[in-house]
Motif scaffolding. Structure first.
Motif, short mmCIF file in Angstrom:
data_model
loop_
_atom_site.label_atom_id
_atom_site.label_comp_id
_atom_site.label_asym_id
_atom_site.label_seq_id
_atom_site.Cartn_x
_atom_site.Cartn_y
_atom_site.Cartn_z
N ARG A 1 -42.08 -99.05 78.10
CA ARG A 1 -42.47 -100.46 78.20
C ARG A 1 -43.90 -100.69 77.73
O ARG A 1 -44.20 -101.70 77.11
CB ARG A 1 -42.34 -100.96 79.65
N ARG A 2 -44.77 -99.74 78.03
CA ARG A 2 -46.17 -99.87 77.65
C ARG A 2 -46.42 -99.45 76.21
O ARG A 2 -47.51 -99.60 75.70
CB ARG A 2 -47.04 -99.04 78.57
N GLY A 3 -45.39 -98.89 75.58
CA GLY A 3 -45.55 -98.41 74.22
C GLY A 3 -46.28 -97.09 74.13
O GLY A 3 -46.78 -96.71 73.07
N ASP A 4 -46.35 -96.36 75.25
CA ASP A 4 -47.04 -95.07 75.27
C ASP A 4 -46.13 -93.98 74.71
O ASP A 4 -44.93 -93.95 75.00
CB ASP A 4 -47.45 -94.71 76.70
N ALA A 5 -46.72 -93.09 73.95
CA ALA A 5 -45.96 -92.00 73.35
C ALA A 5 -45.69 -90.88 74.34
O ALA A 5 -44.77 -90.09 74.15
CB ALA A 5 -46.71 -91.45 72.14
N TRP A 6 -46.49 -90.79 75.38
CA TRP A 6 -46.38 -89.71 76.35
C TRP A 6 -46.18 -90.26 77.75
O TRP A 6 -46.80 -91.25 78.13
CB TRP A 6 -47.65 -88.87 76.35
N VAL A 7 -45.36 -89.58 78.53
CA VAL A 7 -45.25 -89.86 79.95
C VAL A 7 -46.35 -89.06 80.63
O VAL A 7 -46.50 -87.87 80.39
CB VAL A 7 -43.87 -89.45 80.50
N THR A 8 -47.15 -89.73 81.46
CA THR A 8 -48.31 -89.11 82.09
C THR A 8 -48.19 -89.14 83.61
O THR A 8 -47.29 -89.77 84.17
CB THR A 8 -49.60 -89.83 81.68
N GLU A 9 -49.14 -88.50 84.26
CA GLU A 9 -49.22 -88.55 85.73
C GLU A 9 -49.36 -90.00 86.19
O GLU A 9 -48.85 -90.38 87.24
CB GLU A 9 -50.41 -87.73 86.23
N GLU A 10 -50.07 -90.79 85.42
CA GLU A 10 -50.26 -92.21 85.75
C GLU A 10 -48.91 -92.92 85.88
O GLU A 10 -48.68 -93.67 86.83
CB GLU A 10 -51.10 -92.87 84.67
N HIS A 11 -48.01 -92.66 84.95
CA HIS A 11 -46.69 -93.28 85.02
C HIS A 11 -45.94 -92.82 86.27
O HIS A 11 -45.28 -93.62 86.94
CB HIS A 11 -45.87 -92.94 83.76
N LEU A 12 -46.06 -91.53 86.59
CA LEU A 12 -45.40 -91.01 87.79
C LEU A 12 -45.94 -91.69 89.05
O LEU A 12 -45.17 -92.11 89.92
CB LEU A 12 -45.59 -89.50 87.89
N VAL A 13 -47.26 -91.84 89.14
CA VAL A 13 -47.87 -92.48 90.31
C VAL A 13 -47.38 -93.91 90.47
O VAL A 13 -46.99 -94.33 91.57
CB VAL A 13 -49.42 -92.48 90.20
N LEU A 14 -47.38 -94.66 89.39
CA LEU A 14 -46.99 -96.06 89.48
C LEU A 14 -45.54 -96.22 89.91
O LEU A 14 -45.21 -97.11 90.69
CB LEU A 14 -47.26 -96.77 88.15
N VAL A 15 -44.68 -95.32 89.45
CA VAL A 15 -43.27 -95.38 89.87
C VAL A 15 -43.13 -94.95 91.32
O VAL A 15 -42.37 -95.56 92.08
CB VAL A 15 -42.38 -94.53 88.93
N LEU A 16 -43.86 -93.93 91.74
CA LEU A 16 -43.83 -93.51 93.15
C LEU A 16 -44.26 -94.66 94.06
O LEU A 16 -43.68 -94.87 95.12
CB LEU A 16 -44.71 -92.29 93.37
N LEU A 17 -45.28 -95.38 93.64
CA LEU A 17 -45.77 -96.52 94.44
C LEU A 17 -44.77 -97.67 94.48
O LEU A 17 -44.71 -98.40 95.46
CB LEU A 17 -47.08 -97.04 93.85
N ALA A 18 -44.00 -97.83 93.43
CA ALA A 18 -43.07 -98.95 93.33
C ALA A 18 -41.76 -98.70 94.07
O ALA A 18 -41.00 -99.63 94.30
CB ALA A 18 -42.77 -99.26 91.86
N GLY A 19 -41.52 -97.46 94.45
CA GLY A 19 -40.27 -97.13 95.12
C GLY A 19 -40.09 -97.91 96.41
O GLY A 19 -41.06 -98.33 97.05
N GLN A 20 -38.85 -98.09 96.77
CA GLN A 20 -38.57 -98.77 98.03
C GLN A 20 -37.58 -97.92 98.82
O GLN A 20 -36.52 -97.55 98.32
CB GLN A 20 -37.98 -100.15 97.78
N GLY A 21 -37.99 -97.59 100.04
CA GLY A 21 -37.10 -96.82 100.90
C GLY A 21 -37.03 -95.34 100.54
O GLY A 21 -36.18 -94.63 101.05
#
Length: 178
Positions: free
Chosen positions: A22-42
């Motif tokens: 979505r961000r147009g980033d070529a690499w998946v980074t720790e930042e992406h992992l953190v943001l998804v972990l924070l967005a989780g529900q339950g």
């Protein structure tokens, strides 16, 4: 490697890849992992972060600031300042010459579907197995991904620790919830 991952852990990895796309980033980074972990529900990780009062907006701001510093943590920038290197001044000069945000920019073109995880994100995935085994767990859950992320220094771990979610803090909350 993903055969030991729970559905929640697989969702984090998939969500991080989608966030990078979505961000147009070529690499998946720790930042992406953190943001998804924070967005989780339950999920265990999201519940632990919520119990510790982690502010997603503040985490995003601090991760953006680290990206603008070329991936340097605040601690790295402070250490450099201690020997007379002003990271903000260097960033300003680089941006003046090459454009705003250039240090945090990722190369474009290749997509995350190519399995493009940067070294930091790969190490988090690898360490998650060690964390799970160390806790006596047979499967790797999203909580193991979070603990693996917090187990090594870097901007993502530093930002979460600044929010009161260091490794020990998260481990205590997870033990209480078990």
């Amino acid at each position: 490697m993903f055969e030991r991952f729970t559905r929640a852990a697989k969702d984090v990895v998939r969500g991080a890849a989608e966030a990078a796309e979505r961000r147009g980033d070529a690499w998946v980074t720790e930042e992406h992992l953190v943001l998804v972990l924070l967005a989780g529900q339950g999920t265990r990780a999201a519940d632990a972060l919520a119990a510790l009062g982690v502010d997603r907006a503040a985490v995003e701001r601090e991760l953006d600031a680290a990206r603008q510093r070329g991936g340097l943590s605040k601690s790295d920038a402070e250490a450099l300042a201690g020997i007379g290197i002003d990271v903000a001044e260097i960033v300003g000069r680089v941006e003046e010459a090459h454009g705003a945000g250039v240090l945090g920019a990722q190369p474009r073109g290749r997509r995350w579907r190519d399995g493009r995880f940067d070294q930091g994100a790969k190490k988090v995935l690898e360490r998650s197995l060690k964390v799970a085994l160390g806790r006596g767990d047979k499967q790797i859950g999203d909580e193991h991904l979070l603990l693996a992320l917090l187990s090594a220094p870097g901007p993502a771990a530093e930002v979460l620790a600044d929010q009161g979610a260091g490794y020990g803090d998260v481990e205590r909350v997870l033990r209480k919830a078990a």
